[in-house]
Design a protein around this motif. Structure first.
Motif, mmCIF file in Angstrom:
data_model
loop_
_atom_site.group_PDB
_atom_site.id
_atom_site.type_symbol
_atom_site.label_atom_id
_atom_site.label_comp_id
_atom_site.label_asym_id
_atom_site.label_seq_id
_atom_site.Cartn_x
_atom_site.Cartn_y
_atom_site.Cartn_z
ATOM 1 N N GLY A 151 0.822 -24.257 58.543
ATOM 2 C CA GLY A 151 0.499 -23.385 59.660
ATOM 3 C C GLY A 151 -0.893 -23.539 60.248
ATOM 4 O O GLY A 151 -1.445 -22.570 60.782
ATOM 5 N N PHE A 152 -1.467 -24.744 60.182
ATOM 6 C CA PHE A 152 -2.803 -24.962 60.724
ATOM 7 C C PHE A 152 -2.749 -25.835 61.973
ATOM 8 O O PHE A 152 -1.882 -26.693 62.121
ATOM 9 C CB PHE A 152 -3.707 -25.620 59.679
ATOM 10 N N SER A 153 -3.724 -25.615 62.845
ATOM 11 C CA SER A 153 -3.846 -26.412 64.061
ATOM 12 C C SER A 153 -4.717 -27.639 63.789
ATOM 13 O O SER A 153 -5.407 -27.707 62.783
ATOM 14 C CB SER A 153 -4.485 -25.566 65.172
ATOM 15 N N TYR A 154 -4.683 -28.613 64.693
ATOM 16 C CA TYR A 154 -5.566 -29.772 64.580
ATOM 17 C C TYR A 154 -6.014 -30.196 65.970
ATOM 18 O O TYR A 154 -6.255 -31.379 66.233
ATOM 19 C CB TYR A 154 -4.860 -30.942 63.865
ATOM 20 N N GLU A 155 -6.152 -29.219 66.866
ATOM 21 C CA GLU A 155 -6.453 -29.524 68.257
ATOM 22 C C GLU A 155 -7.920 -29.292 68.623
ATOM 23 O O GLU A 155 -8.474 -30.032 69.433
ATOM 24 C CB GLU A 155 -5.545 -28.702 69.178
#
Length: 263
Positions: A151-155
């Motif tokens: 559930g983590f972003s990488y943007e």
């Protein structure tokens, strides 16, 4: 007696013991690299580092991220995330964890196999440098999948810096690896708490490109030679496996820490 919900603290403690074991280990490479680095001309070293940095600029940029995303099974990974978010009884926990571990291992095997076969095939053709963007995309894809799984972003620049710290930590050894691990943990906690952070994405990108070039220097040099270059496939297997394992562990740890802190 009614079963109590799963203890995230217990899962976190188990994972931290696994992390300690990994931090004690080194990074192994195919035997052919032994003693070869000193024989490679400085110009070749510079060329490899420049090639990795250029690959980062292409694959790690917004357009490259979107292309890599198209190869990620987002729906399946989102389902795994929902399973982790659900409050489980101990009995449910055992069944769900087994199911998730099978899915994670299957995904990792696929990622590692893709990296290895890509390097071996290009190596047989005598192609060394041109495969670097493809190989880097496979490594980043592995980390992006772990991010999605928990559930983590990488943007954002901050999350992309976190990705780079994980990539470097997977490849480094000894005190350097422990330092990168600590930096990743500190950045992840700051991001999850919403604390202000200052990152230098360009600096971390250059550091990651330099470390990748250093670690793959000999095998990529050999991979540029016909037939003998098949050793590149072995190096790709080794590298992809380590990145997949380390990235999965760190994202899972970050998820569990967030749960323990009630975030």
């Amino acid at each position: 007696m009614k079963d109590m919900p799963v203890s995230y603290s217990r899962l976190l403690n188990r994972l931290e013991r696994q992390e300690v074991r990994l931090l004690r280990g080194g990074f192994s490479w195919p035997p052919i690299q032994s003693g070869l680095e000193e024989k490679i001309p400085p110009k070749v070293r510079q060329t490899l580092e420049a090639a990795f940095y250029k690959a980062f600029q292409t694959v790690f940029g917004p357009g490259g991220v979107k292309l890599v995303e198209k190869t990620i099974p987002v729906e399946r990974l989102n389902l795994e995330q929902r399973l982790w978010e659900k409050e489980l009884t101990p009995k449910e926990e055992r069944a769900i964890l087994r199911q998730m571990e099978r899915g994670r291992r299957k995904g990792q095997i696929g990622e590692v196999f893709a990296a290895g076969t890509e390097g071996a095939a290009l190596g047989l053709l005598g192609v060394g440098l041109p495969d670097i963007p493809v190989f880097l995309a496979l490594l980043l894809r592995s980390l992006y999948q772990s991010a999605c799984r928990y559930g983590f972003s990488y943007e954002s620049d901050e999350e992309r810096t976190y990705v780079l710290l994980l990539l470097q930590g997977a490849l480094a050894q000894g005190e350097e690896r422990r330092s990168l691990s600590l930096r990743a943990d500190q950045l992840g906690r700051a991001l999850d708490h919403g604390w202000p952070v200052s990152v230098n994405l360009g600096e971390e990108t250059r550091a990651a490109a330099s470390l990748l070039a250093q670690k793959l220097l000999a095998v990529k040099f050999v991979q540029g030679l016909p037939v003998v270059g098949v050793v590149g496939g072995a190096a790709n297997f080794s590298t992809a496996g380590r990145v997949s394992q380390w990235g999965g562990l760190k994202y899972k740890k970050r998820f569990l820490e967030r749960k323990v802190r009630g975030l």
